[in-house]
Every structure is written in structure tokens, then in C-alpha cells.
Write an enzyme that holds these catalytic residues in place. Structure first.
Site, PDB file in Angstrom:
ATOM      1  N   GLY A 121       0.822  -1.203   0.000  1.00 27.25           N
ATOM      2  CA  GLY A 121       0.000   0.000   0.000  1.00 27.25           C
ATOM      3  C   GLY A 121       0.852   1.247   0.000  1.00 27.25           C
ATOM      4  N   HIS A 135       3.466   4.915   2.866  1.00 33.99           N
ATOM      5  CA  HIS A 135       4.648   4.547   3.649  1.00 33.99           C
ATOM      6  C   HIS A 135       5.914   5.176   3.082  1.00 33.99           C
ATOM      7  CE1 HIS A 135       1.987   1.735   5.475  1.00 33.99           C
ATOM      8  NE2 HIS A 135       1.883   0.981   4.397  1.00 33.99           N
ATOM      9  N   ASP A 177      -1.267  -8.154   0.550  1.00 35.62           N
ATOM     10  CA  ASP A 177       0.034  -8.173  -0.117  1.00 35.62           C
ATOM     11  C   ASP A 177       0.472  -9.605  -0.406  1.00 35.62           C
ATOM     12  OD1 ASP A 177       0.125  -5.454   0.054  1.00 35.62           O
ATOM     13  OD2 ASP A 177       1.511  -5.356   1.734  1.00 35.62           O
ATOM     14  N   HIS A 219      -0.546   1.150   9.528  1.00 36.84           N
ATOM     15  CA  HIS A 219      -1.732   1.469   8.726  1.00 36.84           C
ATOM     16  C   HIS A 219      -2.760   2.253   9.501  1.00 36.84           C
ATOM     17  CE1 HIS A 219       0.000  -1.997   6.529  1.00 36.84           C
ATOM     18  NE2 HIS A 219      -0.226  -1.178   5.528  1.00 36.84           N
TER      19      HIS A 219
END
Ligand SMILES: Nc1ncnc2c1ncn2[C@@H]1O[C@H](COP(=O)(O)OP(=O)(O)O)[C@@H](O)[C@H]1O
Ligand SMILES: Nc1ncnc2c1ncn2[C@@H]1O[C@H](COP(=O)(O)OP(=O)(O)O)[C@@H](O)[C@H]1O
Ligand SMILES: [Mg+2]
Ligand SMILES: [Mg+2]
Ligand SMILES: [Mg+2]
Ligand SMILES: [Mg+2]
Lengths: 332, 200, 332, 200
Positions: free
Chosen positions: C54, C57, C110, C220
Site C-alpha cells: 500500500g 509509507h 500483499d 496502517h
């Protein structure tokens, strides 16, 4: 929600951070009583570069001590000038016999203390010259008698290019000319979405309504002269690009070095979006982005904001910009 | 020939200055709070604390060394007063030697105010320490030490008093406009205290 | 005060940021339909390293594409896995005929999408192996059937050392062993002072009372399992160091690589203070800091937080850690 | 010998599937909202939208190509359903060619559910798409295409219905515990819709 920081005693914050910095970077040496940071290993004799100012702007300046940039950095307390005594000691430690170039952001305290340190060092036999950084277009009042424009993003550019030139053997006189030329070709402007929170404090220096931004904000948590409506990144960035291009009299075909800087809490994704907007805005004017630097390099504590620095490029500046640099915060 | 200022004389003078400042500290701090940013008391206390430590750390038999230690104390302090007073004392140190006669001290004071003005760009009437320094320098003839110090103290006190009715044109109190009117300038008052401390 | 970001349409945020990233870094190439970032210039044939996950980051992973680290990075939407189709395309683009090493943080989406991409790529003739990063000690439940520990700071370490080894000609098999060994020697734990704010949103993912922190927080914006009292940096850091040292069974005389990471809005001064505290805490236990990295490398949007990763050092890891690296976000 | 599934047949089947899904979209989204994280409707719509675009972009005369385009649409979508349905359709594509007889299609469906189970680790009774897929695969004999598709549709629908009373053990709805009881699994219902769309 209140702001909080990772720290022990706020009074020890800067000192402890400097201790951590040199523990992580053995290429740096920390002196205390008085406090300054200097390269641990000194190379060939050359003109030494010394900069400094209030803390809270990290990685500037201590993160830029190393090959190809500064020889020493002198940190004051948060947002307060280092003392003349600190600067004098750093100047003495940095000097390799070829003179010392001071790179000073234009704030009353910094100017006074660096000037005094320069005079004292000169009396003690060190040749000292100063380049004053005054690139912040937002404070360009045209008032001859006033304090003049503040110093901001161009500091990094001057430290980089003068650092490279010094490494290549440029004389103190050459470096002064180069530094001043770089400043005169550079202008900056910043926009903030939130204020800066002093270490140990729970509230930022100013509060903004949801629909406004500070346009032309400085790096010490002070309010800007102007408030503008909050808008898209594209719209906000245009309000930086326009005045800078006008002031630098950039024309179709001119090339610039673009420095998009995060002021603390701005995320890398946001900085990338902002750079894209700068690139587009300049592109529409036919101004070429010859070099770029995008990242968080000159902060105002945890301020959410972006500053944009444009430097009119020429061959010499580009060559020096591209030269090898090895510091904690800037490496290529 | 009149008496000279010896190292021990200078040391006692500085010690009295520190003591008097500490007595007046709260009042001086209040002045900066009313017309400036409020840190004058802290800045001066830090500078004088450092000065005292430096004086007792190393031997300072010479008058010039005493002023040098005080200068260093101020030069390692923040604010505008720190570096300016630091340079003021530095000129005193440079003008003196093991001891100082009236001419040397008068020259030092004159050099001191010149340096403060060169660095701070303040004129008399700008409501700064210069308003006390310059009259003091002008009051010193360089002929008799005690007479000069007495004249300087009186001139400095009068100069400090004159700041009360001024609007500030230099330093942080210049930002507050008319609010500063009616408030003595703490830097100028401190200069008066300095000269007044010369006499036991 | 509400949080705000520099962006245009939140739906275009990641895409526009990627466009900005590659404009600022011509060493990277952006592909769209499907989206991935790959080195613009490919060197000698070698095993290719592909990572992703995602967005939000950054600089991880796209900032780590370059010589000595990744060959391609595959960004999903903010905090959402990239698709199998993206990963497959990136794998194909990255492959130089010597196989592809996937470096995957252990999150369900993922893992699933990288596994599928690996299988499809394998059917299409590319050798693909995977190193799963699961270093987050806070999620170590011991439950065999559960999702396992999350992946966090060790990702950077694995990308760095496997990148260096790949550059030096290591085979895919060797890299898998090296990567897994590095993960097994690494543990991380994080503490947060505030939540993360989604682009376009005005409030962070969670609110904390002034006297509490999230201990063992993830990347997250989700809450941690534990809340601990807010305290000094020294006290908070000790609550990270203790469990990590215990889990890695570090003993007096052992050496570790220390990675102190800012999670978004944490200032460089704070990170330096935190590193100083890590150094002290380890020092008291006789554990040596053999290498260190202190900075903002793996963020959770604008979260104020610090993660600590310890990797038990050995000669091979240190040699690979020290090897040359040239990426937008990590250079030496 | 029974009829084969041609490319045009496959394309019509997929088109009906898209249409039926769009009719049911709101209801399916609501199921994920009640027992999952609410993105199922968006995920599927995005996948099927992409699938439609891919089918019309390139020629897909072959049955295998039709399933391949649908697979790609799903594999370029998020969520858990995206990649799992993507691999399901990928197995259908691999098992078929220009056209597919009953045996090929049955083999593809069996391979599909095997892959979904290998990747997702779900068993029948875990309240997932597998609850509809596995019975459907078992209902197909590989002898007669129309009979197999009818049997699969009936089995898938029954399997989907069976999820209503289950507590989820896989996927996001497993986090909500008893709250999911009484709610059909949207993935399983979608599998039923898929088989039901085979008949005009
Ligand atoms: N430009 C100047 N020249 C001479 N003296 C000055 C000047 N600016 C300020 N001062 C003196 O400094 C004093 C304030 O000192 P301080 O509070 O330490 O500095 P700051 O204004 O930076 O907070 C004033 O009372 C005034 O006497
Ligand atoms: N492990 C699994 N194996 C098979 N199917 C699963 C699994 N987990 C979830 N599913 C299916 O996926 C559907 C949810 O899809 P979607 O909402 O797109 O994914 P997410 O749960 O990631 O939000 C569920 O209805 C269920 O049928
Ligand atoms: Mg003051
Ligand atoms: Mg002040
Ligand atoms: Mg869902
Ligand atoms: Mg989901």
C-alpha cells in the site's frame, strides 16, 4: 488533539539531539562549552564553511556537515541564534588556514552574533567572510531601512555550491562572490497548513481556520503577512511559482534549480505532488527544470508546509550542484 | 597623576555590578516584559553568572583579563543585549592592560559605544543602551579616573532616565510602538548600574 | 485543529505523487496500466528485486528503487495492496533473466497478490521466490493459525542487504536464504503519539488522550493492542528496546544494526533524541550498536511515532549493509 | 456428443453475468457492509468493468480468451475477492481453448476451486465463495455441458444459501463473529449468479 514530542526535559532537547546525531554519524564531532558540530576528520587544507542558527530546522545545518558542504555548524536553542562565543569557537575549530566562509540566514540575532564572531576571529588571525542569505520573497518590502528579506531555502543551495567549490580549492574571495551570486539568483516562498509546536508545548504557534493557509510563511512558527484560501495543491503551488518567476524575471527557455522543501510534517507523497505542480507551472511558462531536490531539508519543527526555492541555473552552479557531497542529510 | 584601575579594582567593580544587577533583576525583567519580549532578565543573569564563573575559574590579576572574562560571559549569551554588552566589555578589555589609567578607560568606553553603535545601528534617542552609553563616554575626560567614573555614572543615569518618554526605534521594543512610551529601557538602565557600581 | 494535506483530488493522490517522484528522479521510470516503478536504466543481468504494498509509507518502497536495492516497486492505493496484475507486470519488467526476488510485508492482501503474481510469472517462465517480512514483535501472538507478525522496519534492511547481494551476483536461491535469515534476525516495535490521517480526511485514524501512547502500533493507522502512559523519550524507548532484546536473545557483547525510524510527523531532533536513548539502553545491556540508521524511511502518513528495528549483526550482513546504494531515499 | 461452449457463448455468458451482477450490486454490497468491510460491491464492479473493457478492446473469439480477459479484470482489482476470482477465471481460461466441451469446463471449474482453496485456505463451511464453488464443481459430471451448468447453478445456489447460518472463519467477516450469522456471504452468492448466468 494536542501535539506531543519524543523528548526528555525540553531544556535538554537540543543538546540530547546533538548527542544522538553524532552517535549516528561518526563523521561528525560534537563540542560542548560552547556547542558546535564539526567534521571529525579534516581533509586537505581549504576554505572552511561555517553555518548555523536556531535549532528546530533540522536536518539544516548540522545534517549538512561533511565533504562537499559545511565544515562546522553552530546550533542555537530552538528558534534562537547561537551565541557569538559558539560561532567564534566553531570558526576557530573549522579554520584550516585558508579562511572561513560564514553562511548566515538573515535574522537579526544570527547576523549580529556571526558578525561579532567574525570580527573576533579576524582579530585572532582568521580571515572570515560572510554570505548573507536573504531569499524569502514574502518579506521583500523594498524598505532600505528594514531588516530585509529573511533567509530560507537558498541556504541549502549556497551551502551545497560553495561547499563544492571550497572542496575544489576555491579561494575565500571566490566563494564570497559565488555565494552572493547564488543568493541573488535565488528566491523562496512558503505556504503552511499548520503552525509549529515548540518542544514541550501542546499547541502550535498559530491556528488556522479550515479554509485558510498562511501564504509567505517563515520558518520560526510566526504568522505570515497574508492568509489565502485553502485550495488544491495545484492552486497553492501556483501562488508560489508566480511571484518567484516574476521576481527572478525568468523567461521562456531559462533553466532553474527547483528545491521543493517539506517544513516538517509534510508527507513525501505530498511533496511529490507539489513538485509535479511546480514542474507543470514552470513548464507552462517555458521555464526548464534543470535540477531538482524534493524532500524535508529545512524544517520549522512540526509545521505542515512547503517552501519552494528557485535558483536561476548556469553552468557553474550546475557543475557545483552536481559535485560529490557526503553529509548525513545530503549525499550524492 | 590620579590613581589607576588595577586588576583587583576591576574585579571588585564587576562583583558589585553583578550584585546590583541581581537586586534590580526583577524590575529590569519587568521593563522588557512591558516593552520587549521579556527575556532581558534571563539573558543578563545568564551572562553575569557565566562572567562570575569565568572570573573565579582562572586567575585574572589584570584589569584587561577581568573585562575579557565578563565579555566572554556576555558573548556566550542570547538576545541582543548579550552580544552588544559582550562587545562593550571586549573594548574595555582591549583598551586596558594590567591596570588602566583614566585615559585608557575613557578610550575603552568610547570604543565600546562606537562598537555597539556600529553593530546595532542605534542613535541616541532610539531608546536603547546607547542612550546611556554615549553620554557616559562623552562625560569622561580621560584625566582623573574617579572623577570620570562619577561623571559617567551621572550621565548614564540621566541618559537612562531620558528613555522613559521615548518611542523605541531599535530592538524588539520598536515593534510595540507607543506601548513602550513610559517604560524605561532596561539596557540603558543596566549601563547606569554598571557605572554606578564603579564606586564602592 | 483539523489535518489537511497538499493534494488535488484524493483519488489522484498516489498517481500524481508517482508522477512527481519520477520527474524528480529520472533514474526511475513510471508505468501505468498497470502502475509500477522500475529502474530507468538496467545494468548487468542479475536477480531482480521487486517489492511493494500500500502507499502512504513513502519513501518505502518506490524511494528504494535503484542500484544496490530494488529493481521495481509496486504501489497500491493508500494502505491497500497493489493488485496481482500490477505485481505481475512489475515482475516481468524487472526480470533480467536471472529470476525475481519478491520482498513482501506480511499483510493478507500483499501476500495474496504477490503470491498470485509469482505463480503467474512462473507459468510465464520467470523464476520467482519470495521473502516474507514479519518482524513486528507487537503482533507475535504465537498463534500458528493466525496471520502471523506484521511486516515493518526489517523491510528496509532486507531490501538493502539483498539488493547489495544481488548487485554482487548472488543467485536467487542465495538471496532467499539471505533474506529469510535477515528477517529471522530482525525484530521491530513502534510507539505512536498520534494517528494517521488519510489523504483528503480531516481527522486522524485514532485520537489519544494526552497521557497515553499507542505501544506496538502498526503502519496502517490501526490502533495498537496496548496503550501505555505517555512519558519521556527515555522511558518510551526502553519499552521498545526491552522486548526486542529479549526476543532476539541479545547478550552482552552481541552487535546489532539499529534502525530508528520516524513514522511521518516525527522531527529529526526527536529521532536523534530517540536514537540516543536506544544507544544508552543497549549500552547498559552491553549490546553494541554496530551500525545505525536514523531517519524517516517507513511512514504511516502523518503519524507521530517512532519504530525501532534491531537486526542481529554478522560480518556478511554488515558487509552488505555497507555496500554502495543509490536510490532516491537511501544513498551511500 | 453434447454441445460445446464456444467463444461467443462464453462472451454472452460473461455479459449476462455482468448484467446480473449490476442488478444485484446494491444487495451484495449491503451483505459485505453488514458482515465485512463493505467494499465488495466496489471491488466486483471495478473488476467486471475492467473485464468488459478488456473483452471489447481485443478480439476474443476463443472461450479461453474470454475467460482470460475476465481473469485479468479481477486480477487488477483489490480486496480478497479480486485476486481469488481472478485465479478462478484464470483456471477456466487454462482449461478451455477455442471452445470447451463439458469435460474441459468441469475440469476448469474443479481446478478453479482447488486454486482458490490453495490460496485462501478456506474449507466448505468457512462462509466464503468456496461454499458455492465446491458443490458446483462436484455437481459437474463432465458429460453434458447444459446439464452440468444447470446442476452447478443449483448446487452453487444451495451452497450460497447455506452460508446464511454460518459464522465466518475466513476473510474479513471472520472478525465480526456472531454478527455475520444471518447474513449471506456475498462471494458465495456471486458464484451462484455466475453459474446461473450460463443459461440465456
Ligand atoms: N540595535 C540596538 N542597538 C543597541 N542596543 C539595542 C539594540 N536593540 C536592542 N538593544 C538593547 O537591548 C535590550 C534588550 O535586550 P534583550 O532583551 O537581551 O534582547 P532582545 O531584544 O533580542 O530580546 C534593549 O533594552 C536595548 O537596550
Ligand atoms: N480466505 C478466503 N478464501 C476464499 N474466499 C474468501 C476468503 N476470504 C474472503 N473470501 C471471499 O471474499 C469475499 C469478500 O471480498 P472483498 O470484500 O472483495 O474482500 P475483503 O474481505 O478483502 O474486503 C467474501 O464474501 C468471501 O466470499
Ligand atoms: Mg528581550
Ligand atoms: Mg529576546
Ligand atoms: Mg470486503
Ligand atoms: Mg477490503
Amino acid at each position: 488533539m494536542t501535539r506531543r514530542q519524543f523528548l526528555n526535559d525540553p531544556d535538554d532537547f537540543v543538546q540530547e539531539a546533538l548527542e544522538g546525531l553524532v552517535l549516528a554519524h561518526p563523521s561528525l564531532e560534537l563540542h560542548t562549552d560552547p556547542t558546535y558540530v564539526v567534521r571529525a576528520v579534516r581533509g586537505e587544507p581549504k576554505v572552511a564553511l561555517v553555518s548555523g542558527g536556531g535549532s528546530g530546522h533540522e536536518p539544516l545545518h548540522s545534517g549538512f556537515v561533511g565533504t562537499g558542504m559545511l565544515d562546522a555548524a553552530v546550533p542555537g536553542a530552538v528558534f534562537a541564534s547561537p551565541t557569538a562565543f559558539q560561532v567564534t569557537a566553531a570558526t576557530k575549530a573549522a579554520d584550516l588556514g585558508h579562511g572561513v566562509l560564514q553562511i548566515v540566514k538573515n535574522y537579526t540575532g544570527d547576523v549580529l552574533n556571526f558578525q561579532i564572531a567574525g570580527e573576533i576571529s579576524a582579530e585572532e588571525g582568521t580571515r572570515v567572510e560572510r554570505v548573507l542569505i536573504d531569499d524569502d520573497l514574502a518579506t521583500d518590502t523594498g524598505d532600505e531601512d528594514g531588516p530585509g528579506r529573511r533567509g530560507t531555502g537558498a541556504t541549502l543551495v549556497v551551502e551545497k555550491v560553495c561547499g563544492a567549490a571550497a572542496e575544489a580549492g576555491a579561494t575565500l574571495e571566490k566563494l564570497v562572490v559565488l555565494g552572493r551570486r547564488t543568493v541573488s539568483r535565488s528566491r523562496s516562498m512558503a505556504v503552511a497548513l499548520s503552525g509549529a509546536t515548540h518542544p514541550g508545548s501542546a499547541v502550535p504557534s498559530f491556528e488556522l481556520p479550515d479554509d485558510e493557509v498562511e501564504l509567505g510563511v517563515g520558518i520560526h512558527g510566526e504568522r505570515a503577512a497574508t492568509r489565502a484560501p485553502f485550495s488544491t495543491a495545484g492552486e497553492l503551488i501556483r501562488q508560489l511559482v508566480g511571484p518567484l518567476v516574476a521576481d527572478l524575471e525568468l523567461r521562456r527557455g531559462d533553466g532553474v534549480l527547483v528545491f521543493v522543501n517539506g517544513m516538517g510534517a509534510t508527507h513525501p507523497l505530498e511533496l511529490s505532488v507539489c513538485f509535479r505542480e511546480v514542474h507543470r507551472a514552470l513548464g507552462e511558462l517555458g521555464v526548464k527544470v534543470t535540477r531538482s531536490l524534493v524532500g524535508t531539508y529545512l524544517t520549522s519543527l512540526d509545521m505542515a508546509g512547503v517552501s519552494l526555492t528557485l535558483t536561476r541555473a548556469d553552468d557553474e552552479l550546475l557543475r557545483l550542484w552536481d559535485a560529490r557531497v557526503r553529509t548525513p542529510a545530503l549525499v550524492w | 597623576m590620579s590613581r589607576e584601575l588595577t586588576g583587583p579594582d576591576a574585579r571588585e567593580w564587576m562583583q558589585r555590578f553583578v550584585d546590583v544587577f541581581n537586586q534590580e533583576r526583577t524590575a529590569l525583567a519587568e521593563l522588557d516584559r512591558r516593552a520587549g519580549d521579556g527575556d532581558f532578565g534571563t539573558n543578563l543573569a545568564s551572562a553575569l553568572g557565566q562572567a562570575s564563573r569565568r572570573m573565579s575559574d582562572g586567575p585574572s590579576d589584570w584589569a584587561s583579563a577581568v573585562f575579557a572574562r565578563v565579555s566572554e560571559g556576555f558573548l556566550d549569551t542570547g538576545g541582543t543585549s548579550g552580544p552588544l554588552f559582550g562587545m562593550w566589555f571586549r573594548e574595555l578589555s582591549k583598551a586596558t592592560a594590567k591596570s588602566a589609567d583614566a585615559a585608557a578607560l575613557a578610550a575603552g568606553v568610547a570604543a565600546g559605544v562606537a562598537t555597539v553603535q556600529r553593530l546595532g545601528h542605534a542613535q541616541v534617542g532610539d531608546k536603547t543602551m546607547v542612550d546611556a552609553m554615549l553620554p557616559a563616554a562623552e562625560a569622561m575626560t580621560g584625566e582623573d579616573l574617579d572623577a570620570d567614573l562619577a561623571a559617567a555614572a551621572a550621565a548614564a543615569r540621566a541618559g537612562a532616565a531620558s528613555t522613559q518618554d521615548l518611542r523605541a526605534r531599535r530592538g524588539r521594543s520598536s515593534y510595540v510602538g507607543d506601548v513602550a512610551v513610559g517604560v524605561l529601557d532596561p539596557g540603558a538602565v543596566t549601563v547606569a548600574l554598571f557605572f554606578e557600581s564603579a564606586r564602592a
